[in-house]
Scaffold this active site. Structure first.
Site, PDB file in Angstrom:
ATOM      1  N   GLU A  71       0.644  17.010  12.793  1.00 52.12           N
ATOM      2  CA  GLU A  71       1.570  16.290  11.950  1.00 52.12           C
ATOM      3  C   GLU A  71       2.265  17.531  11.249  1.00 52.12           C
ATOM      4  OE1 GLU A  71       0.022  14.666   8.332  1.00 52.12           O
ATOM      5  OE2 GLU A  71      -1.103  16.411   7.563  1.00 52.12           O
ATOM      6  N   ILE A 103     -10.262  18.470   5.606  1.00 51.33           N
ATOM      7  CA  ILE A 103     -10.217  18.085   7.058  1.00 51.33           C
ATOM      8  C   ILE A 103      -9.380  19.338   7.806  1.00 51.33           C
ATOM      9  CG2 ILE A 103     -10.934  15.780   6.511  1.00 51.33           C
ATOM     10  CD1 ILE A 103      -7.913  15.311   7.377  1.00 51.33           C
ATOM     11  N   ASP A 104      -8.380  19.816   7.370  1.00 48.96           N
ATOM     12  CA  ASP A 104      -7.387  20.545   8.058  1.00 48.96           C
ATOM     13  C   ASP A 104      -8.140  21.738   8.686  1.00 48.96           C
ATOM     14  OD1 ASP A 104      -5.915  18.625   6.972  1.00 48.96           O
ATOM     15  OD2 ASP A 104      -4.446  20.010   5.499  1.00 48.96           O
ATOM     16  N   GLY A 106      -7.250  16.183  -0.876  1.00 45.28           N
ATOM     17  CA  GLY A 106      -7.695  14.858  -0.270  1.00 45.28           C
ATOM     18  C   GLY A 106      -9.083  14.813   0.113  1.00 45.28           C
ATOM     19  N   ARG A 160      -1.847  18.888   7.911  1.00 42.61           N
ATOM     20  CA  ARG A 160      -0.695  19.437   7.298  1.00 42.61           C
ATOM     21  C   ARG A 160      -0.152  20.597   8.308  1.00 42.61           C
ATOM     22  NH1 ARG A 160      -0.159  19.300   1.800  1.00 42.61           N
ATOM     23  NH2 ARG A 160      -2.416  18.899   1.461  1.00 42.61           N
ATOM     24  N   ASP A 219      -7.346  25.322  -0.093  1.00 40.91           N
ATOM     25  CA  ASP A 219      -6.814  26.619  -0.661  1.00 40.91           C
ATOM     26  C   ASP A 219      -6.390  26.736  -2.033  1.00 40.91           C
ATOM     27  OD1 ASP A 219      -5.074  24.984   0.530  1.00 40.91           O
ATOM     28  OD2 ASP A 219      -3.719  26.582   1.390  1.00 40.91           O
ATOM     29  N   ARG A 248     -10.338  11.104   7.711  1.00 40.63           N
ATOM     30  CA  ARG A 248     -10.603  11.619   6.254  1.00 40.63           C
ATOM     31  C   ARG A 248     -11.677  10.887   5.570  1.00 40.63           C
ATOM     32  NH1 ARG A 248      -5.500  13.202   2.461  1.00 40.63           N
ATOM     33  NH2 ARG A 248      -6.104  11.167   1.484  1.00 40.63           N
TER      34      ARG A 248
HETATM   35  P1  FBP Z   1      -6.352  18.972   1.470  1.00 36.89           P
HETATM   36  O1  FBP Z   1      -5.794  19.847   1.945  1.00 36.89           O
HETATM   37  O2  FBP Z   1      -6.335  18.274   0.138  1.00 36.89           O
HETATM   38  O3  FBP Z   1      -7.934  18.720   1.795  1.00 36.89           O
HETATM   39  O4  FBP Z   1      -5.802  17.389   2.083  1.00 36.89           O
HETATM   40  C1  FBP Z   1      -5.437  17.536   3.644  1.00 36.89           C
HETATM   41  C2  FBP Z   1      -4.674  16.303   4.174  1.00 36.89           C
HETATM   42  O5  FBP Z   1      -5.422  15.359   4.430  1.00 36.89           O
HETATM   43  C3  FBP Z   1      -3.498  16.849   5.016  1.00 36.89           C
HETATM   44  O6  FBP Z   1      -4.125  16.817   6.429  1.00 36.89           O
HETATM   45  C4  FBP Z   1      -2.468  15.974   4.935  1.00 36.89           C
HETATM   46  O7  FBP Z   1      -1.101  16.345   5.104  1.00 36.89           O
HETATM   47  C5  FBP Z   1      -2.459  15.626   3.332  1.00 36.89           C
HETATM   48  O8  FBP Z   1      -3.866  15.857   3.092  1.00 36.89           O
HETATM   49  C6  FBP Z   1      -2.169  14.366   2.818  1.00 36.89           C
HETATM   50  O9  FBP Z   1      -1.905  14.107   1.616  1.00 36.89           O
HETATM   51  P2  FBP Z   1      -1.977  12.785   0.563  1.00 36.89           P
HETATM   52  O10 FBP Z   1      -3.491  12.540   0.591  1.00 36.89           O
HETATM   53  O11 FBP Z   1      -1.385  13.172  -0.379  1.00 36.89           O
HETATM   54  O12 FBP Z   1      -1.067  11.828   1.607  1.00 36.89           O
END
Ligand code: FBP
Length: 719
Positions: free
Chosen positions: A374, A241-242, A120, A295, A214, A584
């Site tokens: 979430e 961002i998490d 993300g 997440r 990660d 984000r």
């Molecule tokens: P990353 O771990 O890849 O940085 O993404 C974080 C995140 O924004 C989470 O907070 C969220 O649960 C998820 O991506 C959403 O994923 P998607 O963009 O596939 O809807």
């Protein structure tokens, strides 16, 4: 008619404008051009800003100093799978004023470096590119930086662009990953690895930089191992961002306190949520339910709590730690163990939320703001079991069939039928399978949208996609049901301010001191009055007034008393919001601008000094900029075996909120204050928007500032 007239009028106006100025001339007018331009003063200011470089980059050269004092527990499997990088040490980047000539020649040799965003978006990514670009060109203007398009797919499919100074200048300090875009593909098969290697080799890359979370940094470590023989270095950058990439060594020393993008996203969410606090305490009729991304971990929700002081903020990690002492005690007396006493159930959580709502209502506040991380369901035992079981079932299916689970069973009813078949097989095997009758029965009891949510497709890394589940809907459904019960029992009422009650009754010539004790159970005791439990309808109100001799015969309840009664009956109205993609995509805060630019510089230092399998990081982020120290952290040392896609895989452990951290303890201690279930004003904090200039923005995440106090204490420094 009125509307028609208006339309006619504006039509007439339009005709007049068109008579004098044709559209083309209008669009060419300088004022119109300025008004509709994509460029605005904020953008100009942002792109012009060059973030400062840490002291370590003061000279043209940097060198790496190994820091064996930082140790890690090495996983056996990591040693086996990543032998080339498992003995890497933490490396500190130091300025080097007088390099040996061989070193200088190697440092400044012409290089080709590729960079990719993975996962993300997170505010600040463009500055990693900007910092790296500056360092690359400073060392040798002939070196080239390439950007792989659309994430790891760009490496696999050889989709690449050269990053130019124009691009860097256009995107410096700008949010998103728009320059080269991103994607979630994982390079997790031999074929994908082969294609990636081929791309890097055919481009003649000296190094590849993976900017990701990660899972992506895990991927970076495997790529480093794989491309070692080709002489291609691989460096990771902690993005998400998490906020769940945080690194400490075994002694607890912080090496990376936060991934980039966290501060900007949290500030973005906080600004919007704080606006809701203002709206809800103005209009006093809604509870705003705010689901916040992150997440699994609740770091973002915790920072939002500190930034806004919203009335209720759930922290998942706190729920998992919950212990129902009454149940434990009862079970101990009976000499048994009550497993339901450990960790919070969904139902219990809904009760906790209701308690806050009811207590605020009792002091006249039938409104508020609730923040839900979430990933909260991950910390609810009963749900976590479903997530694990269903993830395993889906992964098993995918591993043993040519067609994926979700393609084979596109509809919910198909998926449920498959689960039923598993249940039958389990029955035949004496219940000894992953999906048994009990699982199936309980699963069939939950609402359809939630079943769909739990069965949703896992991401490419095998992670459960929390952002696709309507967690807020599930929880608020239970909250609403329980509030109805409380309302019927007379335990959920809106408090009436005594002053207001007196004013209304006196204006109608009635005696508040005579009527007050009859209808309220705390008259004369509290500033907010609660209608008696026995009054739960107009009929019961009438009966009580009659009994007290206030109402005679068949007379109707006086309008003023009816008004008071109606005001005391709560109507629970909610508005739901999801804060995720907006934060984000926000512009980076100054903290993230400076952090990421220096990460970019760090990446080049690691590459120019021959490192591979390292993750760039900046130590002391919680301190003043002058204390920031760029380092390289060995990725392989951070790996642990975890269950992914139904099998054990090496991954970097996600860091979750520690419930004994200073930041969490502060939030916990202030929960009651921020709930503000007392007469008087709420305790909201208004962080304001992300600003690029001026002094209105704090210069680092509040969580970091608070957690650093603990480290100061532990290390015996600070006051
Ligand atoms: P990353 O771990 O890849 O940085 O993404 C974080 C995140 O924004 C989470 O907070 C969220 O649960 C998820 O991506 C959403 O994923 P998607 O963009 O596939 O809807």
């Amino acid at each position: 008619m009125e509307t028609g007239k208006n339309i006619l009028k504006s039509g007439e106006e339009l005709m007049t404008i068109e008579k004098y100025v044709d559209l083309e001339t209008l669009l060419g007018h300088a004022e119109v051009k300025r008004a509709i331009s994509n460029v605005n003063p904020e953008l100009i200011e942002r792109t012009a800003f060059i973030p400062p470089a840490c002291g370590a980059f003061a000279e043209k050269y940097t060198e790496l100093e190994e820091k064996p004092e930082y140790r890690f527990e090495i996983d056996k499997e990591a040693r086996l799978q990543l032998p080339g990088i498992i003995d890497n040490k933490v490396q500190a980047v130091k300025a080097c004023a007088a390099p040996e000539s061989d070193f200088a020649a190697d440092y400044t040799r012409k290089r080709k470096i590729g960079i990719v965003f993975s996962g993300g978006p997170a505010p600040g990514g463009h500055n990693v590119i900007a910092g790296l670009f500056e360092a690359v060109k400073r060392a040798n203007p002939e070196s080239k930086l390439y950007g792989f398009l659309l994430g790891p797919d760009g490496i696999i499919e050889h989709e690449v662009i050269e990053i130019t100074r124009e691009l860097v200048e256009e995107y410096r300090n700008i949010g998103g990953f728009t320059m080269i875009k991103t994607g979630r593909t994982k390079i997790d098969t031999d074929e994908k690895m082969r294609l990636s290697r081929e791309t890097c080799k055919s481009l003649g890359l000296d190094a590849l930089v993976v900017v990701g979370g990660d899972d992506s940094n895990t991927n970076a470590a495997f790529l480093a191992q794989e491309m070692m023989d080709d002489g291609i270095q691989v460096i990771g950058v902690p993005k998400t961002i998490d906020g769940d990439i945080q690194v400490r060594d075994t002694s607890g020393t912080v090496l990376c306190s936060m991934s980039f993008g966290f501060h900007s996203a949290a500030r973005g969410f906080a600004q919007n949520i704080s606006n809701l606090c203002t709206d809800s305490s103005s209009d006093v009729k809604y509870w705003h339910i705010c689901k916040v991304m992150g997440r699994v971990a609740s770091h973002l929700a915790l920072e939002v709590a500190l930034q806004t002081h919203a009335n209720i903020t759930l922290i998942g990690e706190d729920l998992a730690d919950y212990l129902d002492e009454k149940r434990v005690e009862a079970a101990t007396k009976q000499g048994t163990t009550d497993y339901t006493a450990y960790g919070m159930t969904l139902r219990h959580l809904s009760r906790v939320i209701c308690d806050g709502i009811v207590r605020r209502a009792a002091v006249g506040k039938n409104y508020g703001v609730l923040v839900i991380p979430e990933g909260v369901l991950e910390f609810i035992n009963e749900i976590q079991i479903y997530i694990i079981k269903l993830s395993t079932i889906i992964a098993d299916y995918n591993a043993t069939h040519d067609i994926s689970f979700h393609k084979a069973f596109p509809l919910l009813e198909d998926k449920l039928a498959y689960l039923r078949r598993l249940k039958q097989q389990s029955d035949e095997n004496g219940g000894l399978a992953i999906w048994n009758s009990r699982d199936d029965d309980l699963f069939n009891d939950i609402p359809e949208f939630f079943q769909e949510g739990l069965l949703t497709e896992r991401d490419s890394h095998g992670n459960f996609q929390f952002s696709l589940v309507q967690t807020d809907k599930i929880l608020m459904g239970l909250v609403k049901d329980y509030l109805d019960i409380l309302r019927e029992k007379g335990d959920y009422k809106i408090g009436i301010e005594e002053k207001y009650f007196r004013k209304l009754l006196t204006a109608e010539g009635m005696d508040p001191d005579r009527i007050g004790p009859v209808i309220f159970n705390n008259f004369g005791k509290d500033p907010y009055l609660i209608v008696r439990k026995s009054i739960f309808s107009v009929k019961t109100l009438k009966q009580i007034l009659k009994k007290a001799g206030i109402l005679n015969g068949e007379r109707e309840v006086p309008a003023v008393i009816m008004k008071i009664y109606k005001k005391s009956v709560p109507n629970f109205k909610t508005q739901t919001h999801f804060y995720g993609y907006d934060g984000r995509g926000s512009h980076p805060t100054r903290f993230d601008c400076n952090y990421t630019y220096n990460l970019g510089l760090t990446v080049f230092s690691l590459i120019a000094n021959g490192a591979t399998g390292q993750m760039a990081a900046i130590r002391n982020l919680e301190k003043d900029f002058s204390s920031w120290e760029p380092v390289g952290i060995p990725i392989a040392s951070l790996m642990r075996l975890e269950e992914r896609k139904g099998k054990l895989s090496l991954v970097i452990e996600k860091s979750v909120v520690e419930i004994d951290s200073v930041s969490f303890r502060v939030v916990k201690a202030l929960r009651e204050k921020w709930l503000a279930a007392h007469p008087g004003a709420d305790n909201y904090r208004r962080p304001g928007p992300i600003r690029f200039t001026g002094k209105s923005e704090e210069d680092r995440p509040l969580t970091l500032v608070l957690n650093a106090l603990e480290d100061e204490h532990r290390l015996g420094v600070g006051g």
